[in-house]
Design a protein around this motif. Structure first.
Motif, PDB file in Angstrom:
ATOM      1  N   GLU A  86     -12.925  49.152   8.598  1.00 46.74           N
ATOM      2  CA  GLU A  86     -11.612  49.530   8.101  1.00 46.74           C
ATOM      3  C   GLU A  86     -11.471  49.120   6.635  1.00 46.74           C
ATOM      4  OE1 GLU A  86      -8.726  47.707  10.647  1.00 46.74           O
ATOM      5  OE2 GLU A  86      -8.900  49.274  12.173  1.00 46.74           O
ATOM      6  N   THR A  87     -10.602  49.812   5.911  1.00 42.95           N
ATOM      7  CA  THR A  87     -10.296  49.446   4.533  1.00 42.95           C
ATOM      8  C   THR A  87      -9.066  48.558   4.529  1.00 42.95           C
ATOM      9  OG1 THR A  87     -11.184  51.537   3.710  1.00 42.95           O
ATOM     10  CG2 THR A  87      -9.727  50.302   2.237  1.00 42.95           C
ATOM     11  N   PRO A  92     -10.804  54.248   9.246  1.00 43.29           N
ATOM     12  CA  PRO A  92     -11.528  55.388   8.686  1.00 43.29           C
ATOM     13  C   PRO A  92     -11.515  56.580   9.636  1.00 43.29           C
ATOM     14  CG  PRO A  92     -13.075  53.832   9.621  1.00 43.29           C
ATOM     15  CD  PRO A  92     -11.718  53.195   9.744  1.00 43.29           C
ATOM     16  N   PRO A  94     -12.870  57.350   4.140  1.00 45.53           N
ATOM     17  CA  PRO A  94     -11.987  56.177   4.149  1.00 45.53           C
ATOM     18  C   PRO A  94     -10.551  56.574   4.503  1.00 45.53           C
ATOM     19  CG  PRO A  94     -13.389  56.166   2.207  1.00 45.53           C
ATOM     20  CD  PRO A  94     -13.582  57.503   2.865  1.00 45.53           C
TER      21      PRO A  94
END
Length: 339
Positions: A83-84, A97, A124
């Motif tokens: 994950e971002t 994502p 992303p």
């Protein structure tokens, strides 16, 4: 007899790898660059849990050999996508994502070898508003990221590993069956990635991007790079265009260079001897031997370097680095030379 092995890519964002207004969240601490991945993978799942990479692609395969011919084969593996995380003060927000289906081409089967391929990638989840090169000319969702790995197993026990394709961003490191880093993508092109690689422009739209692959730096160079980038003095940065020289053989020079991105050709007496990629530390021989450069370094691709003063680095470390470069300089098939 069964022969089995693997190839793994870890993809991550080095410091200063993002350009333009998109770097603002990173400068403000909302986004973050990544520390380099480890030299050796012992536990891929643990690295994923620690957030040590943006995504990983692991391809495993085996063949059974009867006599000197392949009698059976199979493959496995898969991807891990992180994950971002964006931060604002103590608070953090995670963006999941959009993970693409894994692509596995039909194995290429020969009498004495089999070649396997696997593509892993995602988009992303964090919004990335930006101008793009074709309709709709503005995109909100992020560009596509991926690696395409190839693994060839031979009946005589040989193993070949390839980064057959990859998104131009971020950096991709390649690991062998023992988990050791063995090569890396040599060039990050954030601008091209941001402008071009969205929508159906990806392997899932039948479009891949070839990757420029370079040899890995030594453990000593990794240690020196940390000293240069995170020591007391902030290094000066320089950019080079293809064909531009960083050093000229015979010309006096005092700087020590860390190649941050791109590929440099090493030329001695007008002859190209080798190429070096990201992570290479060069320039020590001029410092140790009276100030004259012993080779010309010329940019093969756009390149970025960090320039350190000689007094930032322990002299014994420079001597050790020079000795390693001298050994490689005598090997015409070697991939590393110093200036």
């Amino acid at each position: 007899m069964r022969i089995e092995s693997s190839v793994t890519s870890l993809s991550w964002i080095p410091s200063d790898a993002i350009s333009g207004y998109t770097k603002l969240p990173f400068e403000l601490g909302i986004g973050h660059y990544d520390d380099p991945p480890p030299e050796r993978i012992d536990d891929l799942e643990a690295l994923h849990a620690e957030g040590r990479f943006r995504f990983a692609n692991r391809l495993t395969a085996w063949i059974d050999v009867d006599g000197d011919r392949v009698s059976a084969y199979g493959q496995g593996g898969g991807g891990l996508v992180s994950e971002t995380v964006m931060r604002l003060g103590p608070a953090g927000l995670s963006f999941a994502p959009v993970i693409f289906p894994e692509l596995r081409g039909a194995p290429e089967v020969f009498d004495t070898s089999v070649r396997f391929t696997q593509t892993v990638g995602a988009r992303p989840g964090v919004p990335a508003p930006r101008r793009v090169s074709r309709p709709p000319f503005v995109q909100i969702v992020g560009p596509n990221v991926w690696t395409t790995l190839a693994l060839t197993l031979h009946a005589d026990g040989r193993v070949e590993r390839e980064l057959a394709g990859a998104s131009p961003f971020p950096r991709h490191w390649i690991y062998d069956g023992d988990g050791r880093v063995v090569s890396k993508s040599g060039l990050i092109d954030f601008k091209e990635w941001s402008l071009e690689w969205f929508g159906d422009r990806s392997p899932w739209g039948d479009v891949d991007s070839p990757a420029m692959v370079t040899a890995v730096e030594t453990a000593l160079e990794r240690q020196l790079s940390t000293t240069i980038m995170r020591g007391g003095a902030k290094p000066r940065r320089e950019k080079l265009e293809p064909g531009q020289t960083l050093t000229e053989q015979g010309v006096a020079g005092e700087g020590l260079y860390l190649l941050l991105d791109g590929v440099l050709a090493v030329e001695v007496d007008g002859q190209a001897l080798a190429e070096v990629g990201p992570g290479a530390v060069v320039g020590e021989r001029a410092i140790l031997e009276g100030g004259a450069r012993t080779a010309t370094l010329r940019a093969v691709t756009p390149a970025r370097v960090a320039v350190a003063d000689a007094d930032q680095i322990d002299r014994d470390a420079l001597v050790e680095l020079s000795q390693g470069h001298r050994r490689e300089h005598t090997d015409q098939e070697g991939s590393r030379h110093a200036n």
